[in-house]
Motif scaffolding. Structure first.
Motif, PDB file in Angstrom:
ATOM      1  N   GLU A 206       0.820  -1.213   0.000  1.00  0.00           N
ATOM      2  CA  GLU A 206       0.000   0.000   0.000  1.00  0.00           C
ATOM      3  C   GLU A 206       0.856   1.266   0.000  1.00  0.00           C
ATOM      4  O   GLU A 206       0.435   2.297  -0.517  1.00  0.00           O
ATOM      5  CB  GLU A 206      -0.945   0.010   1.199  1.00  0.00           C
ATOM      6  CG  GLU A 206      -2.239  -0.735   0.975  1.00  0.00           C
ATOM      7  CD  GLU A 206      -3.124  -0.028  -0.053  1.00  0.00           C
ATOM      8  OE1 GLU A 206      -4.063   0.679   0.348  1.00  0.00           O
ATOM      9  OE2 GLU A 206      -2.859  -0.186  -1.274  1.00  0.00           O
ATOM     10  N   VAL A 207       2.064   1.197   0.582  1.00  0.00           N
ATOM     11  CA  VAL A 207       2.993   2.326   0.472  1.00  0.00           C
ATOM     12  C   VAL A 207       3.352   2.532  -0.991  1.00  0.00           C
ATOM     13  O   VAL A 207       3.331   3.650  -1.510  1.00  0.00           O
ATOM     14  CB  VAL A 207       4.261   2.093   1.321  1.00  0.00           C
ATOM     15  CG1 VAL A 207       5.265   3.224   1.103  1.00  0.00           C
ATOM     16  CG2 VAL A 207       3.899   1.997   2.801  1.00  0.00           C
ATOM     17  N   ASP A 208       3.651   1.429  -1.677  1.00  0.00           N
ATOM     18  CA  ASP A 208       3.966   1.512  -3.105  1.00  0.00           C
ATOM     19  C   ASP A 208       2.745   1.963  -3.899  1.00  0.00           C
ATOM     20  O   ASP A 208       2.867   2.700  -4.882  1.00  0.00           O
ATOM     21  CB  ASP A 208       4.464   0.163  -3.617  1.00  0.00           C
ATOM     22  CG  ASP A 208       5.833  -0.197  -3.058  1.00  0.00           C
ATOM     23  OD1 ASP A 208       6.565   0.733  -2.647  1.00  0.00           O
ATOM     24  OD2 ASP A 208       6.169  -1.392  -3.018  1.00  0.00           O
ATOM     25  N   GLY A 209       1.563   1.512  -3.481  1.00  0.00           N
ATOM     26  CA  GLY A 209       0.348   1.923  -4.161  1.00  0.00           C
ATOM     27  C   GLY A 209       0.126   3.423  -4.072  1.00  0.00           C
ATOM     28  O   GLY A 209      -0.234   4.074  -5.064  1.00  0.00           O
ATOM     29  N   LEU A 210       0.360   3.989  -2.885  1.00  0.00           N
ATOM     30  CA  LEU A 210       0.198   5.435  -2.721  1.00  0.00           C
ATOM     31  C   LEU A 210       1.257   6.188  -3.520  1.00  0.00           C
ATOM     32  O   LEU A 210       0.960   7.221  -4.140  1.00  0.00           O
ATOM     33  CB  LEU A 210       0.283   5.814  -1.246  1.00  0.00           C
ATOM     34  CG  LEU A 210       0.105   7.308  -0.940  1.00  0.00           C
ATOM     35  CD1 LEU A 210      -1.218   7.831  -1.474  1.00  0.00           C
ATOM     36  CD2 LEU A 210       0.236   7.573   0.554  1.00  0.00           C
ATOM     37  N   GLN A 255       2.536  -2.121 -10.756  1.00  0.00           N
ATOM     38  CA  GLN A 255       2.543  -3.517 -11.187  1.00  0.00           C
ATOM     39  C   GLN A 255       3.271  -4.407 -10.188  1.00  0.00           C
ATOM     40  O   GLN A 255       2.818  -5.521  -9.886  1.00  0.00           O
ATOM     41  CB  GLN A 255       3.182  -3.626 -12.574  1.00  0.00           C
ATOM     42  CG  GLN A 255       2.316  -3.056 -13.689  1.00  0.00           C
ATOM     43  CD  GLN A 255       3.019  -3.032 -15.031  1.00  0.00           C
ATOM     44  OE1 GLN A 255       4.259  -3.051 -15.106  1.00  0.00           O
ATOM     45  NE2 GLN A 255       2.256  -2.985 -16.109  1.00  0.00           N
ATOM     46  N   ALA A 256       4.375  -3.903  -9.659  1.00  0.00           N
ATOM     47  CA  ALA A 256       5.122  -4.676  -8.658  1.00  0.00           C
ATOM     48  C   ALA A 256       4.308  -4.846  -7.379  1.00  0.00           C
ATOM     49  O   ALA A 256       4.331  -5.911  -6.750  1.00  0.00           O
ATOM     50  CB  ALA A 256       6.447  -3.987  -8.357  1.00  0.00           C
ATOM     51  N   ALA A 257       3.564  -3.813  -7.000  1.00  0.00           N
ATOM     52  CA  ALA A 257       2.733  -3.892  -5.792  1.00  0.00           C
ATOM     53  C   ALA A 257       1.579  -4.874  -5.992  1.00  0.00           C
ATOM     54  O   ALA A 257       1.301  -5.711  -5.120  1.00  0.00           O
ATOM     55  CB  ALA A 257       2.197  -2.506  -5.441  1.00  0.00           C
ATOM     56  N   GLU A 265      -6.665  -0.027  -0.881  1.00  0.00           N
ATOM     57  CA  GLU A 265      -7.366   1.082  -1.529  1.00  0.00           C
ATOM     58  C   GLU A 265      -6.458   1.954  -2.399  1.00  0.00           C
ATOM     59  O   GLU A 265      -6.887   2.437  -3.453  1.00  0.00           O
ATOM     60  CB  GLU A 265      -8.059   1.955  -0.480  1.00  0.00           C
ATOM     61  CG  GLU A 265      -7.137   2.591   0.545  1.00  0.00           C
ATOM     62  CD  GLU A 265      -7.903   3.471   1.516  1.00  0.00           C
ATOM     63  OE1 GLU A 265      -8.426   4.521   1.087  1.00  0.00           O
ATOM     64  OE2 GLU A 265      -7.969   3.108   2.713  1.00  0.00           O
ATOM     65  N   TYR A 266      -5.201   2.163  -1.974  1.00  0.00           N
ATOM     66  CA  TYR A 266      -4.328   3.031  -2.764  1.00  0.00           C
ATOM     67  C   TYR A 266      -3.887   2.347  -4.055  1.00  0.00           C
ATOM     68  O   TYR A 266      -3.732   2.993  -5.092  1.00  0.00           O
ATOM     69  CB  TYR A 266      -3.126   3.473  -1.938  1.00  0.00           C
ATOM     70  CG  TYR A 266      -3.541   4.311  -0.740  1.00  0.00           C
ATOM     71  CD1 TYR A 266      -4.111   5.571  -0.921  1.00  0.00           C
ATOM     72  CD2 TYR A 266      -3.407   3.822   0.554  1.00  0.00           C
ATOM     73  CE1 TYR A 266      -4.522   6.328   0.166  1.00  0.00           C
ATOM     74  CE2 TYR A 266      -3.814   4.580   1.645  1.00  0.00           C
ATOM     75  CZ  TYR A 266      -4.375   5.825   1.453  1.00  0.00           C
ATOM     76  OH  TYR A 266      -4.799   6.565   2.524  1.00  0.00           O
ATOM     77  N   GLN A 267      -3.700   1.026  -4.003  1.00  0.00           N
ATOM     78  CA  GLN A 267      -3.388   0.300  -5.236  1.00  0.00           C
ATOM     79  C   GLN A 267      -4.574   0.364  -6.201  1.00  0.00           C
ATOM     80  O   GLN A 267      -4.381   0.532  -7.411  1.00  0.00           O
ATOM     81  CB  GLN A 267      -3.057  -1.149  -4.911  1.00  0.00           C
ATOM     82  CG  GLN A 267      -1.785  -1.341  -4.098  1.00  0.00           C
ATOM     83  CD  GLN A 267      -1.665  -2.768  -3.594  1.00  0.00           C
ATOM     84  OE1 GLN A 267      -1.338  -3.669  -4.355  1.00  0.00           O
ATOM     85  NE2 GLN A 267      -1.943  -2.977  -2.315  1.00  0.00           N
ATOM     86  N   GLN A 269      -6.884   2.737  -6.378  1.00  0.00           N
ATOM     87  CA  GLN A 269      -6.940   4.085  -6.935  1.00  0.00           C
ATOM     88  C   GLN A 269      -5.862   4.301  -7.984  1.00  0.00           C
ATOM     89  O   GLN A 269      -6.097   4.950  -9.012  1.00  0.00           O
ATOM     90  CB  GLN A 269      -6.787   5.115  -5.814  1.00  0.00           C
ATOM     91  CG  GLN A 269      -7.971   5.224  -4.885  1.00  0.00           C
ATOM     92  CD  GLN A 269      -7.819   6.383  -3.918  1.00  0.00           C
ATOM     93  OE1 GLN A 269      -7.735   7.537  -4.319  1.00  0.00           O
ATOM     94  NE2 GLN A 269      -7.773   6.069  -2.634  1.00  0.00           N
ATOM     95  N   ALA A 270      -4.679   3.764  -7.711  1.00  0.00           N
ATOM     96  CA  ALA A 270      -3.582   3.906  -8.673  1.00  0.00           C
ATOM     97  C   ALA A 270      -3.901   3.157  -9.962  1.00  0.00           C
ATOM     98  O   ALA A 270      -3.549   3.612 -11.060  1.00  0.00           O
ATOM     99  CB  ALA A 270      -2.284   3.397  -8.066  1.00  0.00           C
ATOM    100  N   ALA A 271      -4.565   2.011  -9.861  1.00  0.00           N
ATOM    101  CA  ALA A 271      -4.939   1.251 -11.055  1.00  0.00           C
ATOM    102  C   ALA A 271      -5.899   2.059 -11.925  1.00  0.00           C
ATOM    103  O   ALA A 271      -5.801   2.048 -13.162  1.00  0.00           O
ATOM    104  CB  ALA A 271      -5.569  -0.084 -10.654  1.00  0.00           C
ATOM    105  N   ILE A 272      -6.827   2.757 -11.296  1.00  0.00           N
ATOM    106  CA  ILE A 272      -7.762   3.615 -12.035  1.00  0.00           C
ATOM    107  C   ILE A 272      -7.002   4.751 -12.718  1.00  0.00           C
ATOM    108  O   ILE A 272      -7.223   5.045 -13.904  1.00  0.00           O
ATOM    109  CB  ILE A 272      -8.839   4.170 -11.079  1.00  0.00           C
ATOM    110  CG1 ILE A 272      -9.727   3.034 -10.577  1.00  0.00           C
ATOM    111  CG2 ILE A 272      -9.677   5.245 -11.774  1.00  0.00           C
ATOM    112  CD1 ILE A 272     -10.611   3.405  -9.403  1.00  0.00           C
ATOM    113  N   ALA A 273      -6.088   5.374 -11.975  1.00  0.00           N
ATOM    114  CA  ALA A 273      -5.288   6.462 -12.556  1.00  0.00           C
ATOM    115  C   ALA A 273      -4.438   5.946 -13.713  1.00  0.00           C
ATOM    116  O   ALA A 273      -4.248   6.650 -14.720  1.00  0.00           O
ATOM    117  CB  ALA A 273      -4.400   7.083 -11.480  1.00  0.00           C
ATOM    118  N   ALA A 274      -3.925   4.725 -13.586  1.00  0.00           N
ATOM    119  CA  ALA A 274      -3.087   4.152 -14.645  1.00  0.00           C
ATOM    120  C   ALA A 274      -3.901   3.910 -15.914  1.00  0.00           C
ATOM    121  O   ALA A 274      -3.405   4.097 -17.024  1.00  0.00           O
ATOM    122  CB  ALA A 274      -2.458   2.847 -14.158  1.00  0.00           C
TER     123      ALA A 274
END
Length: 385
Positions: A206-210, A255-257, A265-267, A269-274
């Protein structure tokens, strides 16, 4: 001593948590140590332009420790703390990483309010001055000083085992990021810098996701406003202005996360942004997959904001009527509810109804650029343009 140079502000910010934790390891309480470090930083700004030290960290530790001792009135307490110095372990790279990590968690202590946690993080970990933090949050410096003082008193006796959780740390960093830019401190970039530091100190998906989420959002920032200062919606942005290097880094981190199969949740959200970043044009956005990721985000958080954004995505994937049906399940008092309703109503062909909703959304807007954008939308539809 080296030749005359101006203080390196980035260096001072990086050294702030290191020096602070060294003082705490030597026996200083957190509040007194933080005050001493701030005084040492001010001393650096005064002294370094004329005579910069060869060892900046050592200089700051020496000056901050002296400031702490000068502020310690009782001779017995002073002797006790000085005895601890000789037993303190050397500050190597591993210790410095542990120091920064300890501060992240301390500043996100669950007993602190979100605003206090943010302010303390920016000062103790980020190395910002009280004035800079106050200007960024558009409050008087005295108000911010009181907020930080209360926060320091709250965590004065907290030990490492009593500090906050990763979830609380991430929430604090996300709050900083969402403040964006104000004054002479770019809080979004500062949040990115702090999150990079956290990612270097702890392995957590989740740190990586954020971190990925921040990179992907910041990559689009050059296109968010036109030359006249007007807000440019995502679908209308000039995508050639997006930072492709930041997008590539964010996607790789995400992708690594995701590969660790510990979705948060942050992963999501990041997937949506990606997915937004991956579309060469707005018309090529994979809205079906975005809806699926919003379903995951709602499952993880049950957040009304996630449900609101999901309604937009459903409207794009399945049509305006489907989006309006999803929106009808939500509380109309939600922030941006009227703006989403206006967008979907316009998409459904009801121009008059959309104009009224855009005007209502403008009245409820929380920023001037957003308000002006909604007013222009209402005026365009009202004029039949």
């Amino acid at each position: 001593m080296s030749e005359t140079v101006a203080p390196d502000e980035d260096l001072l910010r990086r050294l702030t948590p290191v020096v602070l934790r060294i003082l705490v390891r030597r026996g200083a309480d957190f509040a007194s140590a933080e005050d001493a470090v701030q005084e040492a930083l001010l001393e650096a700004w005064r002294a370094w332009p004329a005579s910069a030290p060869q060892d900046p960290k050592g200089w700051l530790v020496t000056v901050a420790w002296r400031k702490f001792l000068d502020a310690t009135r009782a001779e017995s307490a002073r002797r006790k703390r000085e005895e601890v110095v000789h037993a303190a372990p050397p500050a190597g790279r591993a210790a410095e990483a542990d120091d920064s990590l300890w501060l992240y968690f301390l500043c996100a202590h669950p007993s602190l309010t979100p605003s206090s946690a943010v302010a303390l993080t920016l000062r103790a970990v980020g190395g910002l001055t009280t004035r800079q933090i106050a200007e960024a949050y558009l409050v008087p410096e005295s108000t911010m000083a009181q907020r930080i003082s209360r926060a320091k008193r709250t965590v004065a006796d907290v030990r490492l085992g009593e500090t906050g959780s990763v979830t609380t740390v991430l929430r604090t960093l996300y709050l900083v990021f969402n403040e964006g830019y104000a004054g002479d401190v770019d809080l979004a970039s500062e949040a990115l810098r702090l999150t990079r530091g956290l990612a270097a100190a702890v392995r957590h998906p989740e740190v990586d996701g954020l971190l990925a989420l921040m990179l992907l959002h910041l990559a689009r920032r050059p296109a968010r406003f036109g030359r006249d200062g007007r807000l440019v919606p995502l679908t209308e942005q000039d995508r050639s202005l997006w930072d492709t290097r930041a997008i590539a880094e964010g996607v790789a981190i995400l992708q690594a996360a995701l590969a660790r199969d510990e979705l948060g949740e942050y992963q999501a959200q990041a997937a949506i942004a990606a997915l937004h970043a991956d579309a060469p044009a707005a018309s090529e956005t994979d809205w079906v997959q975005i809806v699926e990721w919003y379903d995951e985000l709602v499952r993880l958080t049950d957040s009304p904001v996630a449900r609101l954004n999901r309604a937009v995505a459903v409207g794009e994937a399945d049509g305006a009527r489907a989006g309006l049906a999803a929106l009808a399940e939500l509380d109309e008092s939600l922030p941006r509810h009227a703006a989403v309703a206006a967008h979907l109503t316009e998409k459904d062909g009801d121009r008059a109804g959309a104009a009224r909703l855009y005007a209502l959304a403008a009245d409820r807007a929380t920023s001037i650029p957003e308000r002006d954008h909604l007013i222009r939308r209402a005026a365009r539809l009202g004029a039949g343009g």
